[in-house]
Design a protein around this motif. Sequence first.
Motif, PDB file in Angstrom:
ATOM      1  N   HIS A   1       0.826  -1.227   0.000  1.00 34.16           N
ATOM      2  CA  HIS A   1       0.000   0.000   0.000  1.00 34.16           C
ATOM      3  C   HIS A   1       0.853   1.268   0.000  1.00 34.16           C
ATOM      4  CE1 HIS A   1       0.707   0.683   4.382  1.00 34.16           C
ATOM      5  NE2 HIS A   1       0.853  -0.630   4.379  1.00 34.16           N
TER       6      HIS A   1
ATOM      7  N   ASP B   1       6.567   1.495   5.554  1.00 30.95           N
ATOM      8  CA  ASP B   1       5.338   0.700   5.766  1.00 30.95           C
ATOM      9  C   ASP B   1       4.435   0.856   4.539  1.00 30.95           C
ATOM     10  OD1 ASP B   1       2.554   1.037   8.155  1.00 30.95           O
ATOM     11  OD2 ASP B   1       2.917  -0.337   6.485  1.00 30.95           O
TER      12      ASP B   1
ATOM     13  N   GLU C   1      -4.833   0.939   2.908  1.00 35.00           N
ATOM     14  CA  GLU C   1      -4.680  -0.242   3.778  1.00 35.00           C
ATOM     15  C   GLU C   1      -4.875   0.173   5.231  1.00 35.00           C
ATOM     16  OE1 GLU C   1      -2.134  -0.819   6.082  1.00 35.00           O
ATOM     17  OE2 GLU C   1      -2.727  -2.859   6.528  1.00 35.00           O
ATOM     18  N   GLU C   2      -4.441   1.386   5.585  1.00 32.84           N
ATOM     19  CA  GLU C   2      -4.430   1.776   6.993  1.00 32.84           C
ATOM     20  C   GLU C   2      -5.818   2.124   7.526  1.00 32.84           C
ATOM     21  OE1 GLU C   2      -1.931   1.395   8.704  1.00 32.84           O
ATOM     22  OE2 GLU C   2      -0.134   1.616   7.502  1.00 32.84           O
TER      23      GLU C   2
ATOM     24  N   GLN D   1       7.747  -4.615  11.247  1.00 31.45           N
ATOM     25  CA  GLN D   1       7.048  -3.716  12.183  1.00 31.45           C
ATOM     26  C   GLN D   1       7.051  -4.305  13.605  1.00 31.45           C
ATOM     27  OE1 GLN D   1       3.297  -3.482   9.788  1.00 31.45           O
ATOM     28  NE2 GLN D   1       3.673  -1.278   9.799  1.00 31.45           N
TER      29      GLN D   1
ATOM     30  N   HIS E   1       5.130   2.884  12.200  1.00 34.89           N
ATOM     31  CA  HIS E   1       4.096   3.902  12.495  1.00 34.89           C
ATOM     32  C   HIS E   1       4.740   5.031  13.301  1.00 34.89           C
ATOM     33  CE1 HIS E   1       0.261   1.273  11.820  1.00 34.89           C
ATOM     34  NE2 HIS E   1       1.096   1.268  10.795  1.00 34.89           N
TER      35      HIS E   1
HETATM   36 MN    MN Z   1       0.692   0.337   8.867  1.00 33.17          MN
END
Ligand code: MN
Length: 419
Positions: free
Chosen positions: A82, A93, A127-128, A195, A384
């Motif tokens: 994404h 990310d 996506e988030e 992550q 993040h």
């Molecule tokens: Mn993420």
Amino acid sequence: MKDTFARAENLLARIDQLAAISEDETGVTRTFGTPAFLRGSALVRSWFEQAGLATRVDSIGNVRGRLESRHPVAKTLVIASHIDTVVNAGKYDGPLGVLLGLDLLENLLAAKTGLPFHVELIAFSDEEGVRFHTTYLGSKVVAGSFDQTLLTKADAQGVTLTEALRTMGGDPAALAQDAIPADQWLGYFEAHIEQGPVLWENRIPVALVTAIAGQQRVELTWRGMAGHAGTVPMDMRQDALAGAAEFVLAVEQFGLRHKAELVATVGKLDVRGAASNVIPGDVVCSLDLRSADAACLGTAYEELRSLASQIAESRRLTLHWNPIQQTAPAVCDAHLNELLAQAIGEAGHAVVPLVSGAGHDAVPVSAVAPATMLFVRCYKGISHNPLENVELADVAAAIDVSDRFLHLLSTHYQTHHSA
Ligand code: MN
Ligand code: HGY
Ligand code: MN
């Protein structure tokens, strides 16, 4: 042919270029449909087009580039991740997986290596789920599982998803046409930063994802009685913030008691009409529950819901418990994982199986196609967060493993599919 380090440098330079496009000055913020998101999407599209892919932006804003096989009836491998971000995000990310996929295809085109199957490279648009608080909008459209009722969802400014799509040049009526039919999927491959701290702590560059945790996301609204902070006696208050705060700490305690099988987070707390001399009467908070075990996730959801009700009752508050999203745990495909594990081994790395606590676009796709994911080590497992980072050598390792995976998949496909 460029070596994997040179390719990794090129990939990271593109990530830096994309990361410079943001809604704010500090970290990276490109949430679904904003002008910064659209500028980032246009840059990614230009890279796809320069690579020679048949490129388009679909009705939900996914950027899609196809590399067709010479066999018209071949199946399609989707390589994706994404390009939307959380607020004040890191650079890697999402974009790492998209731009690694672009590198793989550029390398194949440079070597004039055709594949026996079609490849579709996709930069998913959301996506988030930051703007509309519901994730996987882009991948659900491609997987054919987009829920049309989501179109009426409104963002914090009251703009509906339908209006946002129209502003982006998307077409809410065309969403169903942008799905890849189930019988055309060969599989799905996504590279993504871990992550988490496992690879960092163990000094391992890559890992094989075996499953992706399920999620429950809830929005809780606590209502009491706003009042004068100077005059209302302590034992006569209906303090919505004190109730929400009690819930926040209770969630943390619950998560610590069950830390082996779940994580529980309150990431948002919004005191409506906040002022230092006003007893809060209206507070909204979030709840994010994750577990790879569906039964555990369900039990935790019900226990925390009951706990929230007890806290509200004990404080004479009203509670609105609004389930925003429920995603079942996803299992990666055993056969594709076998090929990816072989590629990791052939590249000279230990095969480390990991369950992903983070959600990924592989989740909705896994309902319609075999999915496999490669994790790439990231700095201290931080994500993040603007401190998110990767090492050149690990990106080069991920490129090497991914090249090998494509080669193994191609060989296997030719053995099992007549030309
Ligand atoms: Mn993420
Ligand atoms: O929240 C998540 O798991 C991911 O970052 N979408
Ligand atoms: Mn991600």
